[in-house]
Motif scaffolding. Structure first.
Motif, PDB file in Angstrom:
ATOM      1  N   ASN A  30       0.838  -1.192   0.000  1.00  0.00           N
ATOM      2  CA  ASN A  30       0.000   0.000   0.000  1.00  0.00           C
ATOM      3  C   ASN A  30       0.880   1.251   0.000  1.00  0.00           C
ATOM      4  OD1 ASN A  30       0.551   0.952   2.685  1.00  0.00           O
ATOM      5  ND2 ASN A  30      -0.910  -0.521   3.498  1.00  0.00           N
ATOM      6  N   LEU A  31       0.268   2.381  -0.221  1.00  0.00           N
ATOM      7  CA  LEU A  31       1.042   3.612  -0.378  1.00  0.00           C
ATOM      8  C   LEU A  31       1.765   4.006   0.895  1.00  0.00           C
ATOM      9  CD1 LEU A  31      -0.423   6.611   0.638  1.00  0.00           C
ATOM     10  CD2 LEU A  31      -2.150   5.560  -0.779  1.00  0.00           C
ATOM     11  N   PHE A  32       1.223   3.669   2.056  1.00  0.00           N
ATOM     12  CA  PHE A  32       1.889   4.036   3.298  1.00  0.00           C
ATOM     13  C   PHE A  32       3.105   3.150   3.564  1.00  0.00           C
ATOM     14  CE2 PHE A  32      -2.521   5.530   3.966  1.00  0.00           C
ATOM     15  CZ  PHE A  32      -2.227   6.884   3.927  1.00  0.00           C
ATOM     16  N   GLU A  33       3.012   1.895   3.182  1.00  0.00           N
ATOM     17  CA  GLU A  33       4.172   1.009   3.296  1.00  0.00           C
ATOM     18  C   GLU A  33       5.282   1.496   2.358  1.00  0.00           C
ATOM     19  OE1 GLU A  33       5.181  -3.743   3.104  1.00  0.00           O
ATOM     20  OE2 GLU A  33       3.422  -3.015   2.045  1.00  0.00           O
ATOM     21  N   ALA A  34       4.914   1.851   1.145  1.00  0.00           N
ATOM     22  CA  ALA A  34       5.891   2.366   0.184  1.00  0.00           C
ATOM     23  C   ALA A  34       6.525   3.658   0.695  1.00  0.00           C
ATOM     24  CB  ALA A  34       5.233   2.596  -1.173  1.00  0.00           C
ATOM     25  N   ALA A  35       5.701   4.545   1.239  1.00  0.00           N
ATOM     26  CA  ALA A  35       6.218   5.824   1.739  1.00  0.00           C
ATOM     27  C   ALA A  35       7.162   5.626   2.912  1.00  0.00           C
ATOM     28  CB  ALA A  35       5.063   6.741   2.142  1.00  0.00           C
ATOM     29  N   SER A  36       6.801   4.743   3.849  1.00  0.00           N
ATOM     30  CA  SER A  36       7.668   4.552   5.009  1.00  0.00           C
ATOM     31  C   SER A  36       8.998   3.923   4.609  1.00  0.00           C
ATOM     32  CB  SER A  36       6.971   3.708   6.087  1.00  0.00           C
ATOM     33  OG  SER A  36       6.818   2.378   5.664  1.00  0.00           O
ATOM     34  N   ASP A  37       8.958   2.953   3.688  1.00  0.00           N
ATOM     35  CA  ASP A  37      10.209   2.354   3.227  1.00  0.00           C
ATOM     36  C   ASP A  37      11.041   3.348   2.428  1.00  0.00           C
ATOM     37  OD1 ASP A  37       9.407   0.047   4.448  1.00  0.00           O
ATOM     38  OD2 ASP A  37       9.541  -1.211   2.666  1.00  0.00           O
ATOM     39  N   TYR A  38      10.394   4.152   1.599  1.00  0.00           N
ATOM     40  CA  TYR A  38      11.099   5.142   0.780  1.00  0.00           C
ATOM     41  C   TYR A  38      11.786   6.180   1.667  1.00  0.00           C
ATOM     42  CZ  TYR A  38      12.018   8.800  -2.626  1.00  0.00           C
ATOM     43  OH  TYR A  38      12.641   9.748  -3.400  1.00  0.00           O
ATOM     44  N   VAL A  39      11.058   6.710   2.632  1.00  0.00           N
ATOM     45  CA  VAL A  39      11.613   7.757   3.495  1.00  0.00           C
ATOM     46  C   VAL A  39      12.731   7.202   4.377  1.00  0.00           C
ATOM     47  CG1 VAL A  39      11.091   9.314   5.428  1.00  0.00           C
ATOM     48  CG2 VAL A  39       9.568   9.210   3.444  1.00  0.00           C
ATOM     49  N   SER A  40      12.536   6.010   4.930  1.00  0.00           N
ATOM     50  CA  SER A  40      13.602   5.450   5.768  1.00  0.00           C
ATOM     51  C   SER A  40      14.842   5.140   4.930  1.00  0.00           C
ATOM     52  CB  SER A  40      13.117   4.211   6.519  1.00  0.00           C
ATOM     53  OG  SER A  40      12.758   3.183   5.630  1.00  0.00           O
ATOM     54  N   ALA A  41      14.653   4.667   3.706  1.00  0.00           N
ATOM     55  CA  ALA A  41      15.791   4.407   2.819  1.00  0.00           C
ATOM     56  C   ALA A  41      16.496   5.712   2.466  1.00  0.00           C
ATOM     57  CB  ALA A  41      15.327   3.698   1.553  1.00  0.00           C
ATOM     58  N   ARG A  42      15.730   6.752   2.241  1.00  0.00           N
ATOM     59  CA  ARG A  42      16.332   8.052   1.918  1.00  0.00           C
ATOM     60  C   ARG A  42      17.123   8.586   3.103  1.00  0.00           C
ATOM     61  NH1 ARG A  42      13.629  13.606  -0.230  1.00  0.00           N
ATOM     62  NH2 ARG A  42      15.598  14.583  -0.682  1.00  0.00           N
ATOM     63  N   ALA A  43      16.596   8.405   4.311  1.00  0.00           N
ATOM     64  CA  ALA A  43      17.302   8.861   5.511  1.00  0.00           C
ATOM     65  C   ALA A  43      18.617   8.111   5.694  1.00  0.00           C
ATOM     66  CB  ALA A  43      16.417   8.685   6.742  1.00  0.00           C
ATOM     67  N   GLU A  44      18.653   6.850   5.241  1.00  0.00           N
ATOM     68  CA  GLU A  44      19.861   6.041   5.350  1.00  0.00           C
ATOM     69  C   GLU A  44      20.709   6.088   4.085  1.00  0.00           C
ATOM     70  OE1 GLU A  44      18.159   2.252   6.277  1.00  0.00           O
ATOM     71  OE2 GLU A  44      17.532   2.896   8.278  1.00  0.00           O
ATOM     72  N   ASP A  45      20.306   6.907   3.127  1.00  0.00           N
ATOM     73  CA  ASP A  45      21.005   7.077   1.856  1.00  0.00           C
ATOM     74  C   ASP A  45      21.199   5.741   1.125  1.00  0.00           C
ATOM     75  OD1 ASP A  45      22.090   8.689  -0.110  1.00  0.00           O
ATOM     76  OD2 ASP A  45      24.132   8.495   0.654  1.00  0.00           O
ATOM     77  N   ASP A  46      20.110   4.954   1.067  1.00  0.00           N
ATOM     78  CA  ASP A  46      20.124   3.643   0.417  1.00  0.00           C
ATOM     79  C   ASP A  46      19.336   3.732  -0.900  1.00  0.00           C
ATOM     80  OD1 ASP A  46      19.803   1.007  -0.414  1.00  0.00           O
ATOM     81  OD2 ASP A  46      19.479   0.249   1.620  1.00  0.00           O
ATOM     82  N   GLN A  47      20.042   4.033  -1.985  1.00  0.00           N
ATOM     83  CA  GLN A  47      19.402   4.253  -3.279  1.00  0.00           C
ATOM     84  C   GLN A  47      18.653   3.015  -3.791  1.00  0.00           C
ATOM     85  OE1 GLN A  47      19.279   7.307  -4.919  1.00  0.00           O
ATOM     86  NE2 GLN A  47      17.758   6.253  -6.163  1.00  0.00           N
ATOM     87  N   ASP A  48      19.191   1.829  -3.547  1.00  0.00           N
ATOM     88  CA  ASP A  48      18.527   0.603  -4.013  1.00  0.00           C
ATOM     89  C   ASP A  48      17.160   0.429  -3.357  1.00  0.00           C
ATOM     90  OD1 ASP A  48      20.644  -0.028  -5.680  1.00  0.00           O
ATOM     91  OD2 ASP A  48      21.628  -1.304  -4.182  1.00  0.00           O
ATOM     92  N   ARG A  49      17.081   0.643  -2.046  1.00  0.00           N
ATOM     93  CA  ARG A  49      15.793   0.538  -1.354  1.00  0.00           C
ATOM     94  C   ARG A  49      14.841   1.635  -1.783  1.00  0.00           C
ATOM     95  NH1 ARG A  49      16.916   0.887   4.486  1.00  0.00           N
ATOM     96  NH2 ARG A  49      14.687   1.243   4.613  1.00  0.00           N
ATOM     97  N   MET A  50      15.364   2.832  -2.046  1.00  0.00           N
ATOM     98  CA  MET A  50      14.509   3.924  -2.522  1.00  0.00           C
ATOM     99  C   MET A  50      13.891   3.552  -3.869  1.00  0.00           C
ATOM    100  SD  MET A  50      16.839   7.248  -1.500  1.00  0.00           S
ATOM    101  CE  MET A  50      16.097   8.266  -2.730  1.00  0.00           C
ATOM    102  N   ASP A  51      14.723   3.016  -4.763  1.00  0.00           N
ATOM    103  CA  ASP A  51      14.229   2.619  -6.078  1.00  0.00           C
ATOM    104  C   ASP A  51      13.191   1.514  -5.967  1.00  0.00           C
ATOM    105  OD1 ASP A  51      15.941   4.463  -7.225  1.00  0.00           O
ATOM    106  OD2 ASP A  51      17.471   2.972  -7.744  1.00  0.00           O
ATOM    107  N   GLU A  52      13.441   0.554  -5.089  1.00  0.00           N
ATOM    108  CA  GLU A  52      12.489  -0.543  -4.911  1.00  0.00           C
ATOM    109  C   GLU A  52      11.147  -0.030  -4.394  1.00  0.00           C
ATOM    110  OE1 GLU A  52      11.927  -4.696  -2.413  1.00  0.00           O
ATOM    111  OE2 GLU A  52      13.777  -3.557  -2.189  1.00  0.00           O
TER     112      GLU A  52
END
Length: 98
Positions: A30-52
């Motif tokens: 769902n969009l909230f799961e995607a948003a939480s994973d995207y934001v946490s990946a961005r905070a950790e500077d993890d481009q692969d997780r952001m892309d996923e």
């Protein structure tokens, strides 16, 4: 008006995309799961997780989810700090107090 908002949110909650890994099963995100994973990946500077995470839902849904997450985070911090959401938001962005 609220029916339109509910319909908009419901449409994006059910929006899914197949994972790109070699024909694996589709997993609904769902969009909230995607948003939480995207934001946490961005905070950790993890481009692969952001892309996923950005591939799980449409760009519009991800934008809405990130916006909702930001709003909820500012409200939570404001309550924790006993300050106004405006003060907290400006502080997080390094802006002078208005």
């Amino acid at each position: 008006m609220f029916d339109r908002v509910r319909t908009y949110i419901a449409r994006f909650r059910t929006s899914t995309r197949a994972e790109a890994a070699g024909g694996s099963e589709k997993r609904a995100h769902n969009l909230f799961e995607a948003a939480s994973d995207y934001v946490s990946a961005r905070a950790e500077d993890d481009q692969d997780r952001m892309d996923e995470a950005s591939g799980w839902v449409s760009p519009e849904a991800l934008s809405f989810g990130v916006s909702e997450l930001a709003c909820r985070a500012v409200i939570a911090l404001a309550r924790e700090r006993d300050e106004s959401p405006r003060t907290v938001a400006r502080d997080l962005l390094g802006l002078p107090v208005a």
